[in-house]
Scaffold this active site. Structure first.
Site, PDB file in Angstrom:
ATOM      1  N   ARG A 121       0.885  -1.181   0.000  1.00  0.00           N
ATOM      2  CA  ARG A 121       0.000   0.000   0.000  1.00  0.00           C
ATOM      3  C   ARG A 121       0.913   1.218   0.000  1.00  0.00           C
ATOM      4  O   ARG A 121       1.684   1.411   0.945  1.00  0.00           O
ATOM      5  CB  ARG A 121      -0.924  -0.012   1.220  1.00  0.00           C
ATOM      6  CG  ARG A 121      -1.689   1.273   1.385  1.00  0.00           C
ATOM      7  CD  ARG A 121      -2.823   1.198   2.383  1.00  0.00           C
ATOM      8  NE  ARG A 121      -3.966   0.485   1.857  1.00  0.00           N
ATOM      9  CZ  ARG A 121      -5.206   0.585   2.345  1.00  0.00           C
ATOM     10  NH1 ARG A 121      -5.458   1.371   3.375  1.00  0.00           N
ATOM     11  NH2 ARG A 121      -6.192  -0.098   1.797  1.00  0.00           N
ATOM     12  N   HIS A 148      -7.257   1.093  -6.528  1.00  0.00           N
ATOM     13  CA  HIS A 148      -7.470   0.160  -5.414  1.00  0.00           C
ATOM     14  C   HIS A 148      -8.133  -1.098  -6.000  1.00  0.00           C
ATOM     15  O   HIS A 148      -9.315  -1.364  -5.789  1.00  0.00           O
ATOM     16  CB  HIS A 148      -8.380   0.840  -4.385  1.00  0.00           C
ATOM     17  CG  HIS A 148      -8.389   0.192  -3.031  1.00  0.00           C
ATOM     18  ND1 HIS A 148      -7.651  -0.931  -2.718  1.00  0.00           N
ATOM     19  CD2 HIS A 148      -9.069   0.517  -1.894  1.00  0.00           C
ATOM     20  CE1 HIS A 148      -7.871  -1.259  -1.450  1.00  0.00           C
ATOM     21  NE2 HIS A 148      -8.733  -0.404  -0.942  1.00  0.00           N
ATOM     22  N   GLN A 151     -10.101  -3.733  -3.829  1.00  0.00           N
ATOM     23  CA  GLN A 151     -11.403  -3.229  -3.407  1.00  0.00           C
ATOM     24  C   GLN A 151     -12.433  -3.416  -4.516  1.00  0.00           C
ATOM     25  O   GLN A 151     -13.512  -3.980  -4.303  1.00  0.00           O
ATOM     26  CB  GLN A 151     -11.289  -1.726  -3.070  1.00  0.00           C
ATOM     27  CG  GLN A 151     -12.602  -1.086  -2.659  1.00  0.00           C
ATOM     28  CD  GLN A 151     -13.077  -1.570  -1.316  1.00  0.00           C
ATOM     29  OE1 GLN A 151     -12.362  -1.489  -0.340  1.00  0.00           O
ATOM     30  NE2 GLN A 151     -14.303  -2.088  -1.254  1.00  0.00           N
ATOM     31  N   ASP A 243     -17.309   7.397  -1.784  1.00  0.00           N
ATOM     32  CA  ASP A 243     -16.091   7.190  -0.982  1.00  0.00           C
ATOM     33  C   ASP A 243     -15.741   8.540  -0.344  1.00  0.00           C
ATOM     34  O   ASP A 243     -16.315   9.582  -0.690  1.00  0.00           O
ATOM     35  CB  ASP A 243     -14.953   6.676  -1.880  1.00  0.00           C
ATOM     36  CG  ASP A 243     -13.675   6.364  -1.103  1.00  0.00           C
ATOM     37  OD1 ASP A 243     -13.747   6.164   0.124  1.00  0.00           O
ATOM     38  OD2 ASP A 243     -12.586   6.326  -1.726  1.00  0.00           O
ATOM     39  N   CYS A 283     -16.626   1.862   0.304  1.00  0.00           N
ATOM     40  CA  CYS A 283     -15.507   0.953   0.606  1.00  0.00           C
ATOM     41  C   CYS A 283     -15.105   0.999   2.079  1.00  0.00           C
ATOM     42  O   CYS A 283     -14.447   0.089   2.559  1.00  0.00           O
ATOM     43  CB  CYS A 283     -14.322   1.294  -0.276  1.00  0.00           C
ATOM     44  SG  CYS A 283     -13.712   2.973  -0.033  1.00  0.00           S
ATOM     45  N   ARG A 311     -14.214  -8.560   0.950  1.00  0.00           N
ATOM     46  CA  ARG A 311     -12.769  -8.338   0.764  1.00  0.00           C
ATOM     47  C   ARG A 311     -12.014  -9.631   1.079  1.00  0.00           C
ATOM     48  O   ARG A 311     -11.069 -10.001   0.392  1.00  0.00           O
ATOM     49  CB  ARG A 311     -12.266  -7.215   1.691  1.00  0.00           C
ATOM     50  CG  ARG A 311     -12.861  -5.842   1.471  1.00  0.00           C
ATOM     51  CD  ARG A 311     -12.440  -5.225   0.159  1.00  0.00           C
ATOM     52  NE  ARG A 311     -11.007  -5.130  -0.010  1.00  0.00           N
ATOM     53  CZ  ARG A 311     -10.218  -4.159   0.483  1.00  0.00           C
ATOM     54  NH1 ARG A 311     -10.761  -3.170   1.161  1.00  0.00           N
ATOM     55  NH2 ARG A 311      -8.911  -4.156   0.275  1.00  0.00           N
TER      56      ARG A 311
HETATM   57  N1   CP Z   1     -11.512  -0.116   2.081  1.00  0.00           N
HETATM   58  C1   CP Z   1     -10.248  -0.227   2.539  1.00  0.00           C
HETATM   59  O1   CP Z   1      -9.309  -0.473   1.796  1.00  0.00           O
HETATM   60  O2   CP Z   1     -10.128  -0.074   3.878  1.00  0.00           O
HETATM   61  P1   CP Z   1      -8.755   0.007   4.706  1.00  0.00           P
HETATM   62  O3   CP Z   1      -8.132   1.348   4.381  1.00  0.00           O
HETATM   63  O4   CP Z   1      -9.192  -0.106   6.128  1.00  0.00           O
HETATM   64  O5   CP Z   1      -7.867  -1.098   4.273  1.00  0.00           O
HETATM   65  N1  NVA Z   2     -10.001   6.770  -1.301  1.00  0.00           N
HETATM   66  C1  NVA Z   2      -9.646   6.296   0.015  1.00  0.00           C
HETATM   67  C2  NVA Z   2      -9.878   4.834   0.111  1.00  0.00           C
HETATM   68  C3  NVA Z   2      -9.586   4.243   1.454  1.00  0.00           C
HETATM   69  C4  NVA Z   2      -9.818   2.768   1.494  1.00  0.00           C
HETATM   70  C5  NVA Z   2      -8.212   6.655   0.335  1.00  0.00           C
HETATM   71  O1  NVA Z   2      -7.357   6.482  -0.527  1.00  0.00           O
HETATM   72  O2  NVA Z   2      -7.945   7.100   1.443  1.00  0.00           O
END
Ligand code: CP
Ligand code: NVA
Length: 333
Positions: A121, A148, A151, A243, A283, A311
């Site tokens: 990540r 993502h 997701q 989101d 999400c 997930r």
């Molecule tokens: N939706 C999602 O990716 O959540 P987290 O940031 O908690 O992993």
């Molecule tokens: N768009 C959000 C998604 C989190 C799962 C972010 O990148 O923070």
């Protein structure tokens, strides 16, 4: 030529990850592989629900290296590899020598000698591309600033479960055209869905992704509409998705974003523009009172907890598919 002119004329690089070794974007996955993943995820979910053993990755070790916080992605991958018979190793970026200047190239090549796969990540999407180039093991994108994919693949599973199909289903996305929106566009185009986005000017999804997805949609019968009007986007939708307005790494833009995105809140009035049987997706994590009201997020049309659960099942399918190297036969065993 001035630096300003140089920046203005330089095109962003194309998104990589098409070798099949890694999962970096949905755009790089053939539609047939997504169909296989959806089937495998359903099988793995059933096996877990029925308490049937499914240790298809016994002895495998999955590394997780996250630059940003995570609840769902981290825990579902760690639980997932454990349920598949393997082990996980969470690597804090501040604990390994990377934080003292060791290169990605050296770290990736060394970790490839110990691990069977790596979930990353990161902020910059180019970082996961660099890891994928250097590592000899599969690299799975657990979220970047651009996309993502895990997701959105899990979301396809949820939509398929709730609506009985993907092809022809209308998915409306309102708010910030961010990483999640980009991956939903790619996934919807691959599966022949109609995706319609309502995003304010300056908050549109990534144009490279939209252009490639439009080409894909021509082959699958899907469609991609992008406009500024949230009511138009949501009209007659089967699925309404939103989101956060301030993604990780965008905190300094918070006040500007909250102002620009305020008309895009997913509230009871906006939801009325969708089909009466529309489902609501997010999400998570959510900010009640910002991008979505508490009434909608916690209301009868919301499927966010089933969505979060999926997930786990989809990512187990991803692990079997990418780390299993086709050795483990699933189904009918
Ligand atoms: N939706 C999602 O990716 O959540 P987290 O940031 O908690 O992993
Ligand atoms: N768009 C959000 C998604 C989190 C799962 C972010 O990148 O923070």
């Amino acid at each position: 030529m001035t630096g300003r002119a140089l920046r203005a004329t330089r095109q962003p690089p194309p998104l990589g990850g098409g070798s099949g070794k890694d999962l970096l974007t949905i755009g790089a996955i053939p539609a047939s592989r997504i169909v296989r993943l959806l089937r495998l995820a359903r099988e793995l979910k059933t096996m877990r629900q029925r308490g049937r053993p499914h240790q298809y990755l016994t002895g495998a070790t999955l590394g997780l290296l996250f630059e940003k916080p995570s609840t769902r992605t981290r825990v579902s991958f760690e639980a997932g590899i454990t349920q598949l018979g393997g082990k996980s190793l969470f690597l804090s970026a501040t604990d390994i020598q990377l934080c003292r200047g060791e290169s990605i190239a050296d770290t990736a090549r060394v970790l490839s000698r110990y691990l069977d796969g790596l979930v990353l990540r990161t902020y910059d999407h180019a970082t996961v591309e660099e890891w994928a180039r250097q590592a000899t093991i599969p690299v799975i994108n657990g979220l970047t600033d651009v996309c993502h994919p895990c997701q959105a693949l899990s979301d396809l599973l949820t939509i398929r479960e709730k609506k009985g199909a993907l092809n022809g289903v209308k998915l409306a996305y309102v708010g910030d055209g961010n990483n999640v929106a980009n991956s939903l566009i790619e996934g919807a185009a691959k599966m022949g869905m109609a995706i319609s986005l309502g995003c304010p000017s300056g908050y549109e999804p990534d144009q490279r992704i939209v252009d490639l997805a439009r080409v894909e949609a021509e082959h699958t019968g899907g469609s991609i509409e992008i406009g500024e009007n949230p009511q138009v986007a949501v009209k007659e939708a089967d699925v309404v998705y939103t989101d956060v307005w301030v993604s990780m790494g965008r905190e300094r833009e918070q006040s500007r974003r909250l102002k620009a995105l305020a008309p895009y809140q997913l509230n009871e009035r906006l939801l009325k523009c969708a089909r009466p049987d529309a489902i609501v997706m997010h999400c998570l994590p959510a900010h009640r009172g910002q991008e979505i009201t508490a009434g909608v997020l916690d209301g009868p049309q919301s499927v966010v907890l089933d969505q979060a659960e999926n997930r786990l099942h989809m990512q187990k399918a991803i692990l079997v598919e990418w780390l299993g190297r086709g050795k483990r036969k699933i189904g009918g065993t």
